[in-house]
Design an enzyme around this catalytic site. Structure first.
Site, PDB file in Angstrom:
ATOM      1  N   GLN A 110       0.812  -1.211   0.000  1.00 46.16           N
ATOM      2  CA  GLN A 110       0.000   0.000   0.000  1.00 46.16           C
ATOM      3  C   GLN A 110       0.851   1.269   0.000  1.00 46.16           C
ATOM      4  OE1 GLN A 110      -2.430  -0.499   3.504  1.00 46.16           O
ATOM      5  NE2 GLN A 110      -3.422  -2.337   2.722  1.00 46.16           N
TER       6      GLN A 110
ATOM      7  N   HIS B 102      -0.780  -0.094   5.726  1.00 40.59           N
ATOM      8  CA  HIS B 102      -1.212   0.930   6.683  1.00 40.59           C
ATOM      9  C   HIS B 102      -0.236   2.100   6.794  1.00 40.59           C
ATOM     10  CE1 HIS B 102      -3.715  -2.414   8.890  1.00 40.59           C
ATOM     11  NE2 HIS B 102      -3.978  -2.318   7.596  1.00 40.59           N
TER      12      HIS B 102
ATOM     13  N   TYR C 194      -8.782   6.930  20.150  1.00 33.31           N
ATOM     14  CA  TYR C 194      -9.865   6.343  19.362  1.00 33.31           C
ATOM     15  C   TYR C 194      -9.904   4.817  19.399  1.00 33.31           C
ATOM     16  CZ  TYR C 194     -11.154  10.992  18.286  1.00 33.31           C
ATOM     17  OH  TYR C 194     -11.599  12.293  18.437  1.00 33.31           O
TER      18      TYR C 194
END
Length: 382
Positions: A100, A162, A265
């Site tokens: 990625q 990621h 989060y």
């Protein structure tokens, strides 16, 4: 808790059934020239501006009318009059093209007309792997000049997943960029590294003295928020002074968050998804001191790219969010109200893997897809 999560997820899927049917009908007509697409609050046509892209990532408009589109493999395409010129930006540094990783987002400075700065995130190679890096540069024609490295995330990793990464500016001129956890879950909870975070900087790379962890000697002082898995959508709502961000979950549990200073989060301590193998990542979906998403998607849509529409070309869409969906190959039109999720509609069903949705200076919506790789423009219809 997991049983409650599965029932909630099923209800969420059923509530979208009417939108999905609309999207499928739209998808059948997407390649037919001159066919109007009717959605809940707008009718539009699709103009395919270019269909020769591979893995487009980011898009930026320049005051001279040029459009720049980044390709993950390390190229920046130049468009004029909304058509590809056959030219590319010269002088970009070597990239770490792995999985990625590669060339990612591009944004111009809010005062670009005065200072000429363009900002880019990309995966940079180094001894021991690669890392997400934030740079800025100017252009002389199509040649990069004055290139400066503003921030390099650490540690380096050979992982191919990621990397993040999106860039935004707020109305005070602060810059934010996102990083993924690089496939190591615990990174997101560690303030001592840069992974799985949103970082906040001055436009020249300096760290603001009011960042939440600036006085913690064990923390990275650029961190604005943490506990993120992999954020590939981020946008600033200037009217309400809010940051919205979309985050890839594992298998299920993609999130839409309102990002606030110093907040955690939750990844991987809390999640609405399971691992790709089917293993449980965590039994918890909530925990004190950790933020809840304002919305989540199960199954995952693979949320990527995010737009808050502020133009006047599609009056029924003003103030809506638009998220790309890589896995579900559509654009999600999301109605929000001051940080609360309200409703959702699927647009452009089956169009391809949607990497970015963006608004041009004159208020039109553009969409970048891969597989096939296209630059699309949505033109309002009657």
């Amino acid at each position: 808790m997991k049983s409650l999560f599965l029932l909630t997820a099923l209800a969420s899927v059923l509530s979208l059934s009417s939108c999905q049917n609309i999207g499928k009908r739209n998808g059948e007509n997407l390649t037919k020239t001159g066919v109007a697409v009717k959605s809940e609050k707008a009718t539009f046509y699709i103009d395919t501006l270019h269909s020769g892209l591979d893995n487009p990532w980011g898009i930026a408009w320049l005051p001279d009318g040029r459009i720049l589109v980044t390709e993950r493999k390390g190229e920046i395409f130049v468009f004029e009059n909304e058509r590809y010129t056959g030219k590319k930006i010269d002088g970009f540094p070597e990239i770490y093209e792995r999985g990625q990783g590669g060339l990612m987002d591009i944004q111009r400075h809010p005062q670009y007309a005065e200072n000429g700065w363009l900002y880019v995130t990309y995966a940079e190679p180094g001894q021991g792997g690669g890392s997400t890096v934030l740079i800025r540069f100017r252009l002389n024609g199509n040649q990069i000049t004055d290139l400066e490295t503003l921030y390099q995330t650490l540690p380096l990793s050979t992982s191919g997943v990621h990397f993040g990464s999106r860039i935004i500016f707020d109305k005070a001129g602060y810059l934010y960029f996102s990083t993924g956890d690089r496939g190591v879950k615990k990174n997101a909870q560690l303030l001592s590294n840069d992974m799985g975070k949103i970082h906040r900087l001055h436009d020249d790379g300096r760290i603001p003295n009011d960042n939440p962890f600036v006085h913690d000697p064990t923390a990275k002082h650029s961190i604005w928020s943490y506990g993120h898995r992999n954020m590939q959508g981020m946008v600033y709502d200037s009217a309400n002074d809010l940051i919205y961000a979309t985050e890839h979950g594992p298998r299920g549990g993609d999130e839409l968050n309102v990002v606030e200073k110093g907040r955690n989060y939750g990844w991987p301590v809390i999640t609405y998804g399971i691992d790709y193998s089917g293993a449980i990542v965590s039994e918890l979906t909530e925990k004190e001191g950790m933020e809840q998403p304002i919305h989540y998607w199960t199954p995952s849509i693979a949320a990527c790219g995010l737009l808050l529409y502020t133009g006047d070309k599609y009056p029924g869409w003003q103030g809506n969010l638009f998220s790309g969906a890589l896995a579900s190959t559509h654009v999600a039109r999301i109605e929000v109200s001051r940080g609360r999720y309200v409703d959702e509609e699927k647009l452009l069903q089956n169009i391809g893997r949607v990497r970015q949705v963006a608004q041009s200076p004159d208020g039109f919506i553009f969409v970048l897809t891969e597989g096939p790789g296209m630059l699309l423009k949505l033109t309002p219809g009657e």
